[in-house]
Scaffold this motif. Sequence first.
Motif, mmCIF file in Angstrom:
data_model
loop_
_atom_site.group_PDB
_atom_site.id
_atom_site.type_symbol
_atom_site.label_atom_id
_atom_site.label_comp_id
_atom_site.label_asym_id
_atom_site.label_seq_id
_atom_site.Cartn_x
_atom_site.Cartn_y
_atom_site.Cartn_z
ATOM 1 N N ASN A 180 39.945 -41.071 -26.719
ATOM 2 C CA ASN A 180 38.891 -40.295 -27.393
ATOM 3 C C ASN A 180 39.413 -39.694 -28.693
ATOM 4 O OD1 ASN A 180 37.201 -40.840 -25.257
ATOM 5 N ND2 ASN A 180 37.372 -38.817 -24.317
ATOM 6 N N MET A 181 40.625 -39.166 -28.646
ATOM 7 C CA MET A 181 41.233 -38.572 -29.846
ATOM 8 C C MET A 181 41.388 -39.633 -30.937
ATOM 9 S SD MET A 181 42.033 -35.261 -29.609
ATOM 10 C CE MET A 181 43.480 -35.024 -30.672
ATOM 11 N N LYS A 182 41.851 -40.806 -30.547
ATOM 12 C CA LYS A 182 42.046 -41.886 -31.520
ATOM 13 C C LYS A 182 40.717 -42.274 -32.176
ATOM 14 C CE LYS A 182 43.935 -46.565 -31.947
ATOM 15 N NZ LYS A 182 44.614 -47.688 -31.231
ATOM 16 N N LYS A 183 39.688 -42.389 -31.327
ATOM 17 C CA LYS A 183 38.378 -42.777 -31.849
ATOM 18 C C LYS A 183 37.806 -41.689 -32.746
ATOM 19 C CE LYS A 183 34.206 -45.071 -30.202
ATOM 20 N NZ LYS A 183 33.594 -45.717 -29.038
ATOM 21 N N MET A 184 37.943 -40.432 -32.356
ATOM 22 C CA MET A 184 37.418 -39.329 -33.172
ATOM 23 C C MET A 184 38.152 -39.221 -34.494
ATOM 24 S SD MET A 184 34.713 -37.812 -32.105
ATOM 25 C CE MET A 184 34.828 -36.555 -33.385
ATOM 26 N N ARG A 185 39.444 -39.547 -34.514
ATOM 27 C CA ARG A 185 40.175 -39.548 -35.798
ATOM 28 C C ARG A 185 39.595 -40.608 -36.735
ATOM 29 N NH1 ARG A 185 45.181 -38.172 -32.723
ATOM 30 N NH2 ARG A 185 45.807 -36.098 -33.491
ATOM 31 N N LEU A 186 39.316 -41.792 -36.183
ATOM 32 C CA LEU A 186 38.725 -42.854 -37.009
ATOM 33 C C LEU A 186 37.345 -42.445 -37.519
ATOM 34 C CD1 LEU A 186 39.716 -45.993 -34.912
ATOM 35 C CD2 LEU A 186 40.382 -45.555 -37.276
ATOM 36 N N LEU A 187 36.537 -41.875 -36.639
ATOM 37 C CA LEU A 187 35.190 -41.450 -37.030
ATOM 38 C C LEU A 187 35.248 -40.330 -38.065
ATOM 39 C CD1 LEU A 187 33.529 -41.487 -33.492
ATOM 40 C CD2 LEU A 187 32.991 -43.022 -35.392
ATOM 41 N N LEU A 226 42.607 -49.394 -41.922
ATOM 42 C CA LEU A 226 42.331 -50.551 -42.771
ATOM 43 C C LEU A 226 42.199 -51.826 -41.942
ATOM 44 C CD1 LEU A 226 44.690 -49.817 -45.808
ATOM 45 C CD2 LEU A 226 42.271 -49.276 -45.532
ATOM 46 N N LYS A 227 42.928 -51.913 -40.837
ATOM 47 C CA LYS A 227 42.837 -53.086 -39.962
ATOM 48 C C LYS A 227 41.454 -53.201 -39.324
ATOM 49 C CE LYS A 227 47.728 -53.482 -38.665
ATOM 50 N NZ LYS A 227 48.708 -53.314 -37.544
ATOM 51 N N THR A 228 40.831 -52.071 -39.059
ATOM 52 C CA THR A 228 39.503 -52.090 -38.428
ATOM 53 C C THR A 228 38.427 -52.577 -39.386
ATOM 54 O OG1 THR A 228 38.907 -49.817 -39.074
ATOM 55 C CG2 THR A 228 40.148 -50.106 -37.002
ATOM 56 N N LYS A 229 38.692 -52.517 -40.694
ATOM 57 C CA LYS A 229 37.734 -52.886 -41.746
ATOM 58 C C LYS A 229 36.494 -51.991 -41.755
ATOM 59 C CE LYS A 229 39.260 -57.700 -41.859
ATOM 60 N NZ LYS A 229 38.875 -59.124 -41.783
ATOM 61 N N LEU A 230 36.604 -50.832 -41.083
ATOM 62 C CA LEU A 230 35.525 -49.850 -41.147
ATOM 63 C C LEU A 230 35.484 -49.203 -42.519
ATOM 64 C CD1 LEU A 230 36.157 -48.166 -37.687
ATOM 65 C CD2 LEU A 230 34.241 -49.653 -38.271
ATOM 66 N N THR A 282 32.800 -47.588 -47.162
ATOM 67 C CA THR A 282 32.992 -47.232 -45.760
ATOM 68 C C THR A 282 31.707 -47.467 -44.976
ATOM 69 O OG1 THR A 282 33.599 -45.442 -44.231
ATOM 70 C CG2 THR A 282 32.333 -44.830 -46.176
ATOM 71 N N MET A 283 31.844 -47.769 -43.703
ATOM 72 C CA MET A 283 30.687 -47.858 -42.826
ATOM 73 C C MET A 283 30.228 -46.450 -42.512
ATOM 74 S SD MET A 283 30.320 -49.637 -39.056
ATOM 75 C CE MET A 283 30.480 -48.179 -38.021
ATOM 76 N N HIS A 284 28.911 -46.219 -42.534
ATOM 77 C CA HIS A 284 28.375 -44.891 -42.245
ATOM 78 C C HIS A 284 28.366 -44.635 -40.746
ATOM 79 C CE1 HIS A 284 27.067 -44.000 -46.346
ATOM 80 N NE2 HIS A 284 26.668 -45.260 -46.427
ATOM 81 N N ARG A 285 28.719 -43.425 -40.353
ATOM 82 C CA ARG A 285 28.667 -43.051 -38.938
ATOM 83 C C ARG A 285 27.231 -42.943 -38.461
ATOM 84 N NH1 ARG A 285 32.233 -37.909 -37.467
ATOM 85 N NH2 ARG A 285 31.423 -38.460 -35.400
ATOM 86 N N THR A 286 26.372 -42.441 -39.330
ATOM 87 C CA THR A 286 24.951 -42.337 -39.015
ATOM 88 C C THR A 286 24.171 -43.020 -40.131
ATOM 89 O OG1 THR A 286 24.745 -40.205 -40.158
ATOM 90 C CG2 THR A 286 25.265 -40.154 -37.802
ATOM 91 N N PHE A 287 22.985 -43.500 -39.818
ATOM 92 C CA PHE A 287 22.159 -44.169 -40.820
ATOM 93 C C PHE A 287 20.765 -43.577 -40.745
ATOM 94 C CE2 PHE A 287 20.411 -47.447 -43.462
ATOM 95 C CZ PHE A 287 21.498 -47.860 -44.224
#
Length: 391
Positions: A281-288, A324-328, A345-350
């Motif tokens: 969860n921490m890893k994902k929240m850092r990316l987000l 950068l590897k995620t290409k997000l 960047t990809m938007h978290r919300t649209f």
Amino acid sequence: MNVQMSQPSAPVYSDLNIEEQAIEFRKYLKSLGAEISEEKSPKGIEDDLHKIIGVCDACFKEGTEMEIETVLNGIVSMLVLIPVERSENLILAFCEKLIKAPGYKLGIVTLRVLWLLFQSIEERSPIRYHVYYHLVQVARQVDQVRAVFRDVDLLKQQFAACPPPNEQMQKLLRLLHEVLLSSHQSEQAAKVMVELLGTYTAENASQAREDAQRCILAALADPNTFLLDPLLALKPVRFLEGELIHDLLSVFVAEKLPAYIDFYQHHKEFVHSLGLNHEQNMKKMRLLTFMQLAESNSEMTFDTIQHELLLSPEEVEPFIIDVLKTKLVRARMDQSARKVFVSSTMHRTFGTQQWLQLHDLLLSWKTNLNMIHDSLKSVTAAQMEMMQSGQ
């Protein structure tokens, strides 16, 4: 397709009628030790098929995979000759036998046989749904869901002539979701779950509580799912507003890392009871969080990233490389300047703001294309004028 059997080898194709085929099947299965008489039933072909299907698994213990498949396909060839309104119970009994075939190799055989049966049944027949449901069950056993399911749209096309009742479709989508998750097809599993939740209306959304929770958990746990905003719009998910599971989803949708840490500190037992991994969860929240920062900052220092994402100095560069590897996020890292330059960047919300940005961008492109078009017309006109004056 007609089948003939020679004792004790597997059946071969010939011009026998269905009653003669049934007698040959009885003889063949009896030769394998099945408890069945060689005489045809006085009650007719349907009773013959009922008895044949009841002991058809005797062939699982004898012969090659090709011979077993030939036997089972022979039964399919007889089943499809019976009017569908009289063969439904026989087809269901046959499916139940096939899903119990032991081992991977026999599972592959029964998968092909069930697929043949599914394709052979008239598209307007409701029994196709039940065959397909068993087909997915076998696909799960042999990890071959890709062979029977491509995407939700194709699934709906397969049942377009005879759509299953809503409850049956929900049952199938739940099964597909489980199978796709176990096969590590998280993206397809998420689409199936969204389709499932979309089958509920405002009137019965409260009944979808378990499905909605399963959907949220699958999305949160999947390391490759980052666009979570659409889940909030689903009626069954909206029904969970005010509950901890909805609060947690809202954190992942729009909040930054500190908000998740605060939630976790107050609800540790709840997070663990869901089966979620705190470190993941921490890893994902850092990316987000990084994605959210990148939306409004085309340039970020390592110090900013370290502070916002609660990283140690030596963790910053590896984190950026992982992003950068995620290409997000499309960005360039300048190690000497200790900065990151973001290009997109990809938007978290649209939501409305993002739609307005997209509208402005498309309008700008349209304006530029019109300008280029007008310029080309002017150049073409000038060239034509020069050619005419030269003449």
